[in-house]
Design an enzyme around this catalytic site. Sequence first.
Site, PDB file in Angstrom:
ATOM      1  N   TYR A  21     -11.571 -40.093  -5.451  1.00 23.36           N
ATOM      2  CA  TYR A  21     -11.214 -41.255  -6.285  1.00 23.36           C
ATOM      3  C   TYR A  21     -11.778 -42.538  -5.665  1.00 23.36           C
ATOM      4  O   TYR A  21     -11.704 -43.599  -6.278  1.00 23.36           O
ATOM      5  CB  TYR A  21      -9.693 -41.417  -6.445  1.00 23.36           C
ATOM      6  CG  TYR A  21      -8.947 -40.227  -7.007  1.00 23.36           C
ATOM      7  CD1 TYR A  21      -9.609 -39.185  -7.647  1.00 23.36           C
ATOM      8  CD2 TYR A  21      -7.560 -40.147  -6.900  1.00 23.36           C
ATOM      9  CE1 TYR A  21      -8.897 -38.100  -8.151  1.00 23.36           C
ATOM     10  CE2 TYR A  21      -6.849 -39.071  -7.403  1.00 23.36           C
ATOM     11  CZ  TYR A  21      -7.529 -38.044  -8.021  1.00 23.36           C
ATOM     12  OH  TYR A  21      -6.807 -36.983  -8.511  1.00 23.36           O
TER      13      TYR A  21
ATOM     14  N   HIS B 168      -8.908 -29.984  -3.131  1.00 25.16           N
ATOM     15  CA  HIS B 168      -8.922 -30.540  -4.490  1.00 25.16           C
ATOM     16  C   HIS B 168      -9.175 -29.486  -5.582  1.00 25.16           C
ATOM     17  O   HIS B 168      -8.543 -29.513  -6.634  1.00 25.16           O
ATOM     18  CB  HIS B 168      -9.965 -31.665  -4.568  1.00 25.16           C
ATOM     19  CG  HIS B 168      -9.652 -32.723  -5.580  1.00 25.16           C
ATOM     20  ND1 HIS B 168      -9.952 -34.050  -5.387  1.00 25.16           N
ATOM     21  CD2 HIS B 168      -9.069 -32.651  -6.800  1.00 25.16           C
ATOM     22  CE1 HIS B 168      -9.564 -34.743  -6.459  1.00 25.16           C
ATOM     23  NE2 HIS B 168      -9.027 -33.919  -7.324  1.00 25.16           N
TER      24      HIS B 168
HETATM   25  N1  LIG Z   1      -5.782 -32.559  -8.568  1.00 31.13           N
HETATM   26  C1  LIG Z   1      -6.500 -32.820  -9.627  1.00 31.13           C
HETATM   27  O1  LIG Z   1      -7.465 -32.104  -9.934  1.00 31.13           O
HETATM   28  C2  LIG Z   1      -6.148 -33.991 -10.487  1.00 31.13           C
HETATM   29  C3  LIG Z   1      -6.765 -34.144 -11.739  1.00 31.13           C
HETATM   30  C4  LIG Z   1      -6.389 -35.235 -12.537  1.00 31.13           C
HETATM   31  C5  LIG Z   1      -5.439 -36.150 -12.074  1.00 31.13           C
HETATM   32  N2  LIG Z   1      -4.869 -36.003 -10.821  1.00 31.13           N
HETATM   33  C6  LIG Z   1      -3.845 -36.960 -10.313  1.00 31.13           C
HETATM   34  O2  LIG Z   1      -2.786 -37.013 -11.262  1.00 31.13           O
HETATM   35  C7  LIG Z   1      -2.539 -38.385 -11.611  1.00 31.13           C
HETATM   36  C8  LIG Z   1      -1.977 -38.491 -13.009  1.00 31.13           C
HETATM   37  O3  LIG Z   1      -2.866 -37.942 -13.969  1.00 31.13           O
HETATM   38  P1  LIG Z   1      -3.781 -38.843 -14.950  1.00 31.13           P
HETATM   39  O4  LIG Z   1      -3.983 -40.205 -14.373  1.00 31.13           O
HETATM   40  O5  LIG Z   1      -4.968 -38.017 -15.239  1.00 31.13           O
HETATM   41  O6  LIG Z   1      -2.945 -38.890 -16.296  1.00 31.13           O
HETATM   42  P2  LIG Z   1      -1.443 -39.300 -16.728  1.00 31.13           P
HETATM   43  O7  LIG Z   1      -0.671 -39.773 -15.559  1.00 31.13           O
HETATM   44  O8  LIG Z   1      -0.934 -38.175 -17.544  1.00 31.13           O
HETATM   45  O9  LIG Z   1      -1.729 -40.497 -17.726  1.00 31.13           O
HETATM   46  C9  LIG Z   1      -2.235 -41.732 -17.296  1.00 31.13           C
HETATM   47  C10 LIG Z   1      -2.480 -42.588 -18.544  1.00 31.13           C
HETATM   48  O10 LIG Z   1      -1.244 -42.780 -19.222  1.00 31.13           O
HETATM   49  C11 LIG Z   1      -0.970 -44.161 -19.395  1.00 31.13           C
HETATM   50  N3  LIG Z   1       0.475 -44.308 -19.234  1.00 31.13           N
HETATM   51  C12 LIG Z   1       1.211 -44.147 -18.114  1.00 31.13           C
HETATM   52  N4  LIG Z   1       2.515 -44.287 -18.352  1.00 31.13           N
HETATM   53  C13 LIG Z   1       2.637 -44.540 -19.668  1.00 31.13           C
HETATM   54  C14 LIG Z   1       3.744 -44.800 -20.517  1.00 31.13           C
HETATM   55  N5  LIG Z   1       4.991 -44.803 -20.038  1.00 31.13           N
HETATM   56  N6  LIG Z   1       3.491 -45.007 -21.848  1.00 31.13           N
HETATM   57  C15 LIG Z   1       2.229 -45.014 -22.331  1.00 31.13           C
HETATM   58  N7  LIG Z   1       1.135 -44.790 -21.578  1.00 31.13           N
HETATM   59  C16 LIG Z   1       1.344 -44.553 -20.242  1.00 31.13           C
HETATM   60  C17 LIG Z   1      -1.785 -44.868 -18.335  1.00 31.13           C
HETATM   61  O11 LIG Z   1      -2.186 -46.149 -18.731  1.00 31.13           O
HETATM   62  P3  LIG Z   1      -1.738 -47.477 -17.905  1.00 31.13           P
HETATM   63  O12 LIG Z   1      -2.261 -47.339 -16.505  1.00 31.13           O
HETATM   64  O13 LIG Z   1      -2.396 -48.582 -18.659  1.00 31.13           O
HETATM   65  O14 LIG Z   1      -0.236 -47.527 -17.971  1.00 31.13           O
HETATM   66  C18 LIG Z   1      -3.013 -43.957 -18.220  1.00 31.13           C
HETATM   67  O15 LIG Z   1      -3.951 -44.286 -19.219  1.00 31.13           O
HETATM   68  C19 LIG Z   1      -3.919 -39.031 -11.429  1.00 31.13           C
HETATM   69  O16 LIG Z   1      -3.853 -40.435 -11.439  1.00 31.13           O
HETATM   70  C20 LIG Z   1      -4.338 -38.406 -10.146  1.00 31.13           C
HETATM   71  O17 LIG Z   1      -3.664 -39.036  -9.058  1.00 31.13           O
HETATM   72  C21 LIG Z   1      -5.219 -34.923 -10.046  1.00 31.13           C
END
Ligand SMILES: NC(=O)c1ccc[n+]([C@@H]2O[C@H](COP(=O)([O-])OP(=O)(O)OC[C@H]3O[C@@H](n4cnc5c(N)ncnc54)[C@H](OP(=O)(O)O)[C@@H]3O)[C@@H](O)[C@H]2O)c1
Length: 280
Positions: free
Chosen positions: A52, A110
Amino acid sequence: MSMGIPEITLNDGLTIPVIGLGTYKLKGNKGVNSILSAIDIGYRLIDSAYNYENEGTVGEAVRRSSIRREELKITSKLPGRYQNYDNAVTTIQESLYRANLDYYDVYLIHWPNPKQDTYVEAWQALIDAKKWGLIRSIGVCNFLPEHIERLEKETGVKPSMNQIELHPYFNQESQRRWHEKHQIITESWSPLARANEVLENDILKQIAEQHNKSISQVILRWHFQLGAISIPKSASFERQLENISIFDFSLNETEMSLISGLTRPDGRINNQDPATYEEF
Ligand SMILES: NC(=O)c1ccc[n+]([C@@H]2O[C@H](COP(=O)([O-])OP(=O)(O)OC[C@H]3O[C@@H](n4cnc5c(N)ncnc54)[C@H](OP(=O)(O)O)[C@@H]3O)[C@@H](O)[C@H]2O)c1
């Protein structure tokens, strides 16, 4: 408990909160401010990754925060391109230099990248880094049962957690049951399915109205009741607060199965099947 967020204990004894902050795309000064606001309102678990390119941002927030380092649980992850043993060791050190931290609480592989066939040596590097005091708890992401079985067979050490894609459209039922049987904690990535059209779903809308909560809160409560740690990412203070305000209501069994019932075979966000998908 930290500010009302319950905690769970991993199989190696480390205790971590059941909700953490995802940080994908949180970078630079704006990223530091978002992470600081999350810590202010009670987040103590922060997810990041070498790939990241924000370990520096996370480390800066840790330094600027008034919360003591020991109270925070910081995660990072080893990228696929550095899985051979020597590269893995130097990458863990580089991760620490980037964050300017002495240790990570959690460090994960990862992706398994099974075609590359180096995840067992990467695991050995994590095991050693834990012995050297660089990491407190070691785990994996996106590992299938067969990958975890190999780790255990060849090193005698099993992961404390497996961070996997998990949301209402992809409920990972059999993988979660397998984790439970092996005392491995499930951590959900993209727990809100990246806030895609799931946030418009009629079934979720009805459940949310019933409880006077938002759809995001219902989804995050569902993760909690499944026994999974979730790491929703939000840059905004309001949504960060919304996402941890889920400990004053509960879903009944019918509601839980209605949400789990939204799952579908092609429910992955980007079709990233760990058996074939590789990330470097
Ligand atoms: N290990 C892996 O392979 C892997 C893969 C993907 C992700 N990850 C980790 O998992 C974390 C979370 O997953 P993600 O970022 O992909 O997706 P997520 O947490 O499911 O969704 C994030 C999105 O949702 C929005 N959001 C958050 N809270 C909200 C709410 N209460 N209402 C409406 N919209 C909301 C955010 O926008 P705003 O910021 O504008 O609120 C952002 O656009 C990542 O940040 C990363 O740290 C790991």
